[in-house]
Motif scaffolding. Structure first.
Motif, mmCIF file in Angstrom:
data_model
loop_
_atom_site.group_PDB
_atom_site.id
_atom_site.type_symbol
_atom_site.label_atom_id
_atom_site.label_comp_id
_atom_site.label_asym_id
_atom_site.label_seq_id
_atom_site.Cartn_x
_atom_site.Cartn_y
_atom_site.Cartn_z
ATOM 1 N N VAL A 91 5.977 10.371 0.237
ATOM 2 C CA VAL A 91 5.210 9.176 -0.100
ATOM 3 C C VAL A 91 5.499 8.100 0.941
ATOM 4 O O VAL A 91 6.653 7.707 1.141
ATOM 5 C CB VAL A 91 5.571 8.656 -1.511
ATOM 6 C CG1 VAL A 91 4.839 7.355 -1.815
ATOM 7 C CG2 VAL A 91 5.239 9.714 -2.556
ATOM 8 N N MET A 92 4.448 7.638 1.620
ATOM 9 C CA MET A 92 4.554 6.566 2.598
ATOM 10 C C MET A 92 4.178 5.268 1.906
ATOM 11 O O MET A 92 3.189 5.218 1.175
ATOM 12 C CB MET A 92 3.620 6.841 3.777
ATOM 13 C CG MET A 92 3.683 5.818 4.902
ATOM 14 S SD MET A 92 2.798 4.252 4.680
ATOM 15 C CE MET A 92 1.172 4.739 4.241
ATOM 16 N N GLU A 93 4.998 4.225 2.108
ATOM 17 C CA GLU A 93 4.721 2.922 1.505
ATOM 18 C C GLU A 93 4.870 1.831 2.551
ATOM 19 O O GLU A 93 5.717 1.920 3.440
ATOM 20 C CB GLU A 93 5.685 2.640 0.354
ATOM 21 C CG GLU A 93 5.553 3.620 -0.796
ATOM 22 C CD GLU A 93 6.626 3.448 -1.830
ATOM 23 O OE1 GLU A 93 6.325 2.917 -2.919
ATOM 24 O OE2 GLU A 93 7.785 3.842 -1.561
ATOM 25 N N SER A 101 0.854 -1.193 0.000
ATOM 26 C CA SER A 101 0.000 0.000 0.000
ATOM 27 C C SER A 101 0.885 1.237 0.000
ATOM 28 O O SER A 101 2.087 1.157 0.239
ATOM 29 C CB SER A 101 -0.938 0.014 1.212
ATOM 30 O OG SER A 101 -0.191 0.028 2.414
ATOM 31 N N MET A 102 0.255 2.378 -0.297
ATOM 32 C CA MET A 102 0.984 3.642 -0.308
ATOM 33 C C MET A 102 0.033 4.798 -0.067
ATOM 34 O O MET A 102 -1.185 4.645 -0.202
ATOM 35 C CB MET A 102 1.725 3.836 -1.628
ATOM 36 C CG MET A 102 0.810 3.924 -2.840
ATOM 37 S SD MET A 102 1.694 4.042 -4.408
ATOM 38 C CE MET A 102 2.426 5.651 -4.299
ATOM 39 N N GLY A 103 0.586 5.941 0.306
ATOM 40 C CA GLY A 103 -0.219 7.134 0.525
ATOM 41 C C GLY A 103 0.664 8.371 0.489
ATOM 42 O O GLY A 103 1.885 8.281 0.613
ATOM 43 N N LEU A 104 0.037 9.513 0.306
ATOM 44 C CA LEU A 104 0.749 10.784 0.249
ATOM 45 C C LEU A 104 0.664 11.460 1.605
ATOM 46 O O LEU A 104 -0.429 11.634 2.159
ATOM 47 C CB LEU A 104 0.146 11.678 -0.843
ATOM 48 C CG LEU A 104 0.896 12.945 -1.185
ATOM 49 C CD1 LEU A 104 2.305 12.625 -1.680
ATOM 50 C CD2 LEU A 104 0.138 13.745 -2.228
ATOM 51 N N GLY A 105 1.813 11.818 2.152
ATOM 52 C CA GLY A 105 1.869 12.469 3.450
ATOM 53 C C GLY A 105 2.173 13.944 3.333
ATOM 54 O O GLY A 105 2.126 14.524 2.245
ATOM 55 N N SER A 106 2.502 14.528 4.466
ATOM 56 C CA SER A 106 2.810 15.951 4.492
ATOM 57 C C SER A 106 4.061 16.233 3.670
ATOM 58 O O SER A 106 4.922 15.365 3.486
ATOM 59 C CB SER A 106 3.004 16.425 5.934
ATOM 60 O OG SER A 106 4.090 15.752 6.527
#
Length: 100
Positions: free
Chosen positions: A54-56, A45-50
């Motif tokens: 990119v957090m994975e 999974s992944m997401g966009l942080g501050s």
């Protein structure tokens, strides 16, 4: 704890490694290759942080090991956490009743 130390030493050995906020960091392609070759982990999974970081989450279906990384806009990827017993969950979150 042993795994975090091992991952930190692994990244230091990659060459060009840096330390940011006490996390082991290296260029993303090197981190991803090492997680795959040494631990059998793939991106789950992944997401966009501050600050557009990119957090994975990487994990191995076979061993249950997992690693969370954050990649900064400069291309450096830092290890944030790692552990064992990864499980993929598909849950529907309950929506709170606003009438109560």
């Amino acid at each position: 704890m042993k795994r975090t130390i091992a991952l930190s030493m692994m990244l230091a050995a990659l060459g060009g490694a840096a330390t940011a906020q006490n996390n082991a960091c290296a260029p993303r392609d090197q981190v991803v290759e090492r997680l795959a070759s040494k631990y059998g982990e793939t991106r789950q999974s992944m997401g966009l942080g501050s600050n557009n970081a990119v957090m994975e989450v990487f994990a191995s279906d076979e061993t249950g090991s997992w690693t969370i990384t954050v990649t900064m806009t400069n291309g450096m990827t830092c290890l944030v956490a790692s552990g064992q017993a990864f499980e993929e969950l598909v849950e529907v979150l309950a929506v709170p009743d606003s009438d109560a």
